[in-house]
Scaffold this active site. Structure first.
Site, PDB file in Angstrom:
ATOM      1  N   GLN A 202       0.843  -1.186   0.000  1.00 35.41           N
ATOM      2  CA  GLN A 202       0.000   0.000   0.000  1.00 35.41           C
ATOM      3  C   GLN A 202       0.881   1.239   0.000  1.00 35.41           C
ATOM      4  OE1 GLN A 202      -2.419  -0.755   3.483  1.00 35.41           O
ATOM      5  NE2 GLN A 202      -1.314   0.749   4.706  1.00 35.41           N
TER       6      GLN A 202
ATOM      7  N   ASP B 297       2.321  -4.797 -16.018  1.00 32.90           N
ATOM      8  CA  ASP B 297       1.179  -4.777 -15.094  1.00 32.90           C
ATOM      9  C   ASP B 297       0.355  -3.517 -15.364  1.00 32.90           C
ATOM     10  OD1 ASP B 297      -0.442  -5.763 -13.119  1.00 32.90           O
ATOM     11  OD2 ASP B 297       0.755  -5.015 -11.454  1.00 32.90           O
TER      12      ASP B 297
END
Length: 542
Positions: free
Chosen positions: A137, A287
């Site tokens: 995160q 990605d």
């Protein structure tokens, strides 16, 4: 099968039941051997109707099952053409809205990694995460010099949890490889090994920082893509600090249109970035889901991309890259026979396959897609049909191309959202043609040869010994009814050996002349003459 793998399968089954998702999997061939787990599970008997839509339940189950499953959801979320709208709307939330872990824990992880209090590094550190993903995160912070940065922190316990899921994937792949002839053709164990390498690399944030630095260097001075700067002194294997990007997420299409963004130019730039990374740089962001791509729209007429999250980077073997480019160009030119022969030459299809039959099968699939806008073409369906057609020729999945295929799917998904009328063929074709022209230019060939000069010199250094052994071997008496022929063989062998040495020396002199910037004509004349001479001697009938 190991006990811990069975226990993990039981937990997966429990999660599917808890969220009312067993109907999604019960009919799949892979799930049938595991039906006993379902029948012996008490929670199956007590299952009640789950709350929420099926898309929400699927998203919650993937989040509960962990990062490997979340990444699967992220990958398919860009393919709205292949998913029902309700499921696509929910899975897109996995891109940057995964439930975060405690911000105080993240702060402590940063303190432990840097070995000093936060106040000695940051003037401000937001305890509330800016975004949370399956692996890590991100928190907003400000350095003591006033620079706005983001701090990426790896989720605690990730390595252990991913290791457990990889063990399950290996067990399932082993079952497929052992019991399914059709599944074995998919090379499941190789696919899992490739995925393992990728996801374990993603757990090392120092590797991600290095990837970001390389990608930024590749696009230095480019108007296509901005890559944030990495603050290396503050990076560790579980913490990475880099420049904060202030842009619009690529998925906010309505907002981009409100700003007057040139959507056609934006979509074409996306295709250009992809093909530039793959073929010119051989280093591509693998990605590229919408949560990782931003648009800098300060100048709406000339929008620019910005990328984050560089944990998954793809590269290709030079031979695969060349074959891939030639395949693309052959498809663009509708040269289906060339596509068939390239598949055989590359080893993707066995040499026993009939080229004419492959050509006909490929033509049947590719011909209908030309002269159509992207909105009318599904590359996913085209690839599936190609794979289905090549199955009869024993075509095999190439694990080294999985990341490339996944990235191409993501690009298609983004293109559909931004500018459905984009013609990806017309956009990509000039890029590939220019790259192939550069690769085949004599100067580029000379530069590659010059880089390989140490290997060439080493081979030439061993050439006299090899030739001596060859001459001695050919000089030995041969059993032949023609005694005269036996008598002249040694002399002929010596002449052939001398000619080979002379041709090699001439070729080497030409290469050195080109590399040392001697008069261009002299180097090329010697090199070309030596090459022709060497080829002539090598293939001359003996």
């Amino acid at each position: 099968m190991k006990l811990r793998v069975l226990l993990r399968l039981v937990r997966i089954q429990r999660s599917l039941v808890r969220h009312g998702l067993t109907d999604f999997t019960a009919g799949t061939p892979l799930y049938r051997p595991l039906q006993l787990i379902r029948l012996l599970s008490p929670w199956t008997w007590l299952q009640s109707d789950s709350q929420g839509s099926r898309g929400a339940r699927l998203r919650l189950a993937l989040e509960e099952l962990g990062p490997v499953f979340v990444k699967f959801g992220q990958a398919v979320s860009t393919r709205r053409d292949l998913l029902p709208p309700d499921i696509a709307d929910e899975l897109v939330k996995l891109q940057d809205a995964v439930p975060p872990f405690d911000g105080a824990v993240a702060q402590q992880l940063v303190v432990d990694a840097l070995g000093k209090p936060l106040a000695e590094v940051f003037s401000q550190f937001d305890v509330t995460p800016l975004a949370a993903a399956s692996i890590a995160q991100v928190h907003v912070a400000t350095l003591l010099d006033g620079s706005d940065v983001v701090v990426k922190v790896l989720r605690p316990g990730m390595r252990k949890r991913i290791g457990q899921d990889l063990e399950v994937m290996y067990a399932l792949a082993g079952l497929v490889d052992r019991w399914s002839t059709e599944g074995r053709r998919l090379r499941p164990l190789d696919v899992v090994r490739e995925y393992e390498r990728t996801i374990l690399d993603e757990l090392d944030l120092l590797r991600e920082a290095a990837n970001a630095t390389q990608l930024k260097r590749n696009f230095e001075g480019s108007s296509l893509l901005h890559v944030p700067a990495v603050h290396w002194p503050l990076c560790r294997d579980n913490v990475m600090v880099m420049e904060r990007i202030r842009g619009i997420q690529i998925g906010e299409v309505a907002r981009l249109r409100e700003l007057g963004t040139d959507m056609r130019k934006l979509s074409e730039s996306g295709v250009a970035i992809f093909f530039t990374q793959v073929f010119r740089h051989n280093f591509f962001h693998a990605d590229m889901h919408p949560g990782n791509i931003f648009v800098l729209a300060d100048d709406p007429a000339n929008p620019r991309y910005a990328a984050v999250d560089f944990g998954i980077i793809g590269t290709l073997d030079p031979r695969d890259r060349n074959y891939l480019a030639e395949n693309f160009l052959a498809v663009f030119r509708r040269d289906y026979r060339k596509v068939a022969t390239l598949h055989i030459e590359s080893g993707w299809v066995p040499a026993t396959a009939r080229v004419d039959e492959m050509e006909s099968a490929i033509r049947t699939i590719c011909e209908p897609i030309f002269d159509k806008p992207l909105k009318d073409i599904s590359f996913g369906v085209v690839l599936l049909r190609l794979f289905e057609a090549l199955r009869r020729f024993d075509g095999r999945i190439q694990p080294q191309l999985i990341l490339l295929q996944k990235t191409l799917f993501n690009i298609e998904g983004l293109g559909r959202q931004l500018y459905p009328d984009l013609d990806i063929w017309k956009t990509a074709n000039p890029i590939l043609v220019e790259w192939m022209r550069e690769q085949r230019h004599p100067v580029a060939v000379a530069k590659r040869l010059w880089k390989q000069m140490p290997d060439v010199l080493g081979a030439l250094e061993g050439l006299p010994t090899a030739l001596r052994y060859a001459v001695e071997s050919r000089s030995k008496p041969q059993f032949s009814p023609d005694a005269r022929q036996q008598a002249i063989e040694p002399a002929r062998a010596r002449r052939d050996g001398a000619a080979l040495v002379s041709a090699s020396v001439t070729l080497l002199a030409g290469i050195i002349g080109i590399g040392l910037d001697l008069p261009l004509a002299l180097g090329w004349i010697l090199g070309a003459g030596g090459a022709v001479w060497l080829l002539r001697e090598a293939f001359k009938p003996r």
